[in-house]
Scaffold this active site. Structure first.
Site, PDB file in Angstrom:
ATOM      1  N   SER A  79     -38.168 -70.305  -3.315  1.00  0.00           N
ATOM      2  CA  SER A  79     -37.567 -70.215  -1.981  1.00  0.00           C
ATOM      3  C   SER A  79     -38.234 -71.106  -0.933  1.00  0.00           C
ATOM      4  O   SER A  79     -37.659 -71.337   0.133  1.00  0.00           O
ATOM      5  CB  SER A  79     -37.586 -68.760  -1.497  1.00  0.00           C
ATOM      6  OG  SER A  79     -36.635 -67.995  -2.187  1.00  0.00           O
ATOM      7  N   LYS A  82     -36.139 -73.933   0.253  1.00  0.00           N
ATOM      8  CA  LYS A  82     -35.019 -73.698   1.170  1.00  0.00           C
ATOM      9  C   LYS A  82     -35.279 -74.262   2.567  1.00  0.00           C
ATOM     10  O   LYS A  82     -34.340 -74.660   3.264  1.00  0.00           O
ATOM     11  CB  LYS A  82     -34.731 -72.191   1.268  1.00  0.00           C
ATOM     12  CG  LYS A  82     -34.300 -71.549  -0.037  1.00  0.00           C
ATOM     13  CD  LYS A  82     -34.253 -70.027   0.102  1.00  0.00           C
ATOM     14  CE  LYS A  82     -33.878 -69.349  -1.201  1.00  0.00           C
ATOM     15  NZ  LYS A  82     -33.910 -67.876  -1.090  1.00  0.00           N
ATOM     16  N   TYR A 207     -28.817 -76.013  -6.362  1.00  0.00           N
ATOM     17  CA  TYR A 207     -29.692 -74.931  -5.893  1.00  0.00           C
ATOM     18  C   TYR A 207     -30.772 -74.607  -6.919  1.00  0.00           C
ATOM     19  O   TYR A 207     -31.964 -74.534  -6.593  1.00  0.00           O
ATOM     20  CB  TYR A 207     -28.840 -73.698  -5.593  1.00  0.00           C
ATOM     21  CG  TYR A 207     -29.623 -72.461  -5.231  1.00  0.00           C
ATOM     22  CD1 TYR A 207     -30.257 -72.349  -3.996  1.00  0.00           C
ATOM     23  CD2 TYR A 207     -29.735 -71.399  -6.126  1.00  0.00           C
ATOM     24  CE1 TYR A 207     -30.986 -71.210  -3.662  1.00  0.00           C
ATOM     25  CE2 TYR A 207     -30.442 -70.256  -5.798  1.00  0.00           C
ATOM     26  CZ  TYR A 207     -31.067 -70.167  -4.568  1.00  0.00           C
ATOM     27  OH  TYR A 207     -31.784 -69.048  -4.238  1.00  0.00           O
ATOM     28  N   TYR A 259     -39.547 -63.061   3.748  1.00  0.00           N
ATOM     29  CA  TYR A 259     -38.639 -61.993   3.345  1.00  0.00           C
ATOM     30  C   TYR A 259     -38.674 -60.843   4.356  1.00  0.00           C
ATOM     31  O   TYR A 259     -38.767 -61.073   5.562  1.00  0.00           O
ATOM     32  CB  TYR A 259     -38.956 -61.506   1.919  1.00  0.00           C
ATOM     33  CG  TYR A 259     -38.955 -62.603   0.884  1.00  0.00           C
ATOM     34  CD1 TYR A 259     -37.844 -63.434   0.724  1.00  0.00           C
ATOM     35  CD2 TYR A 259     -40.049 -62.825   0.058  1.00  0.00           C
ATOM     36  CE1 TYR A 259     -37.826 -64.440  -0.241  1.00  0.00           C
ATOM     37  CE2 TYR A 259     -40.032 -63.828  -0.902  1.00  0.00           C
ATOM     38  CZ  TYR A 259     -38.928 -64.630  -1.046  1.00  0.00           C
ATOM     39  OH  TYR A 259     -38.911 -65.616  -1.981  1.00  0.00           O
ATOM     40  N   VAL A 277     -41.032 -66.725  -4.952  1.00  0.00           N
ATOM     41  CA  VAL A 277     -41.366 -65.696  -5.939  1.00  0.00           C
ATOM     42  C   VAL A 277     -42.252 -66.218  -7.066  1.00  0.00           C
ATOM     43  O   VAL A 277     -42.694 -65.442  -7.907  1.00  0.00           O
ATOM     44  CB  VAL A 277     -40.103 -65.020  -6.517  1.00  0.00           C
ATOM     45  CG1 VAL A 277     -39.376 -64.227  -5.451  1.00  0.00           C
ATOM     46  CG2 VAL A 277     -39.189 -66.034  -7.182  1.00  0.00           C
TER      47      VAL A 277
END
Length: 323
Positions: A79, A82, A207, A259, A277
């Protein structure tokens, strides 16, 4: 305690030297926290990560570094990527087009939840750092094919990190693609609501690939350093990102980057950061440092349990919090 907030390269060098003396002991203390977490297993390849690993790399504007622990191991961005695909999409499309497809607010839900896509109008992902939002952002990357889009993302990441050898971890990529039923569900829902541009499987391939780019703590720290200096690589003097888009990305990192623990992290550490993660954390000390951390053992909200503990110690000792 000296006033570490004062400016100047001489003090920066002194501070980094002081950090270097403290980091090895801090890493060993924080490493003990890994016992209380779990390595991510929903992507099978990530389950192979060393649970007790912990490393940190800090880089300053002239390339000065402080590092300790297992900072040389490779891991995938997950992530963390992103943040940078958001920036690339903004550079390709501009703010109006991007924020027609994703919102600007925290969700209060898990990063892979699709609950509010249907319940809350206008039916777009709440922000670009949750999975649904990042998938929508991946559809906005310019290129005529999935291969061209992915190549542009990889080149962008290489430029930001100053590492032309960055590449994908093919085993993690295949593992992600094979087990991504929930992400596929989100993508098809977004396609049905005309949020997703392009063919679903092609967008998902972009992605999965950017999540599986393999880095070290040093790579993350150098990418963070560019962000810390408003889009200009202070080592080379090259502007890589428009200042406005760095501002947008840093704001999302504060509000959504960790998160559902983003508020707690803002209070305890007080720096713009993004976790993944795989156990990676990218953190920014604006105007000063880029920080890369890895610690694969995660707490229940999905962040590196030892890595967060280490950053708390660093921030409090050197008064790095923005707040």
């Amino acid at each position: 305690m000296p006033n570490w907030r004062a400016g100047g390269n001489e003090l920066t060098n002194s501070e980094l030297k002081h950090m270097q003396t403290l980091l090895p002991e801090w890493v060993e203390t924080s490493r003990q926290q890994a016992l209380h977490g779990k390595v991510a297993s929903y992507i099978p390849e990530l389950a192979k990560s060393p649970k007790d690993a912990l490393g940190i790399h800090i880089v300053g504007a002239e390339g000065q570094v402080a590092s300790a622990g297992d900072c040389g191991i490779s891991f995938t961005m997950q992530s963390i990527s992103k943040v940078f695909t958001l920036i690339l999409a903004l550079m390709d499309n501009g703010e109006e087009a991007v924020f027609a497809k994703v919102g600007m607010e925290p969700t209060g839900d898990s990063f892979n939840s699709m609950l509010k896509l249907e319940l809350v109008q206008p039916g777009i992902p709440f922000n670009p750092l949750i999975n649904a939002g990042a998938i929508a952002i991946s559809s906005l990357i310019a290129g005529s094919s999935r291969e061209e889009k992915s190549a542009r993302v990889l080149d962008f990441f290489r430029n930001l990190s100053g590492n032309i050898t960055l590449d994908y971890d093919n085993e993690v990529y295949l593992s992600e693609a094979k087990t991504a039923n929930l992400n596929r569900s989100m993508a098809y829902f977004l396609k049905d609501k005309q949020v997703l541009q392009g063919e679903v499987e092609e967008v998902l391939d972009v992605y999965f690939r950017h999540c599986s780019i393999s880095v070290t703590c040093a790579d993350l720290a150098r990418m963070a350093l560019v962000m810390a200096h408003n889009g200009t690589d202070p080592v080379t003097g090259t502007e890589l990102i428009p200042r406005r888009y760095v501002q947008i990305a840093k704001t999302f990192m504060i509000t959504c980057g960790m998160y559902n623990a983003s508020g707690e992290f803002a209070i305890q550490v007080g720096l713009p950061a993004k976790s993944g993660v795989s156990g990676g954390i990218l953190a920014i000390v604006p105007g000063r440092y880029g920080i890369g951390v890895v610690g694969p053992s995660l707490h229940r909200k999905g962040n590196s349990i030892a890595g967060v503990h280490l950053l708390e110690t660093l921030s409090r000792t050197f008064d790095l919090s923005l707040f």
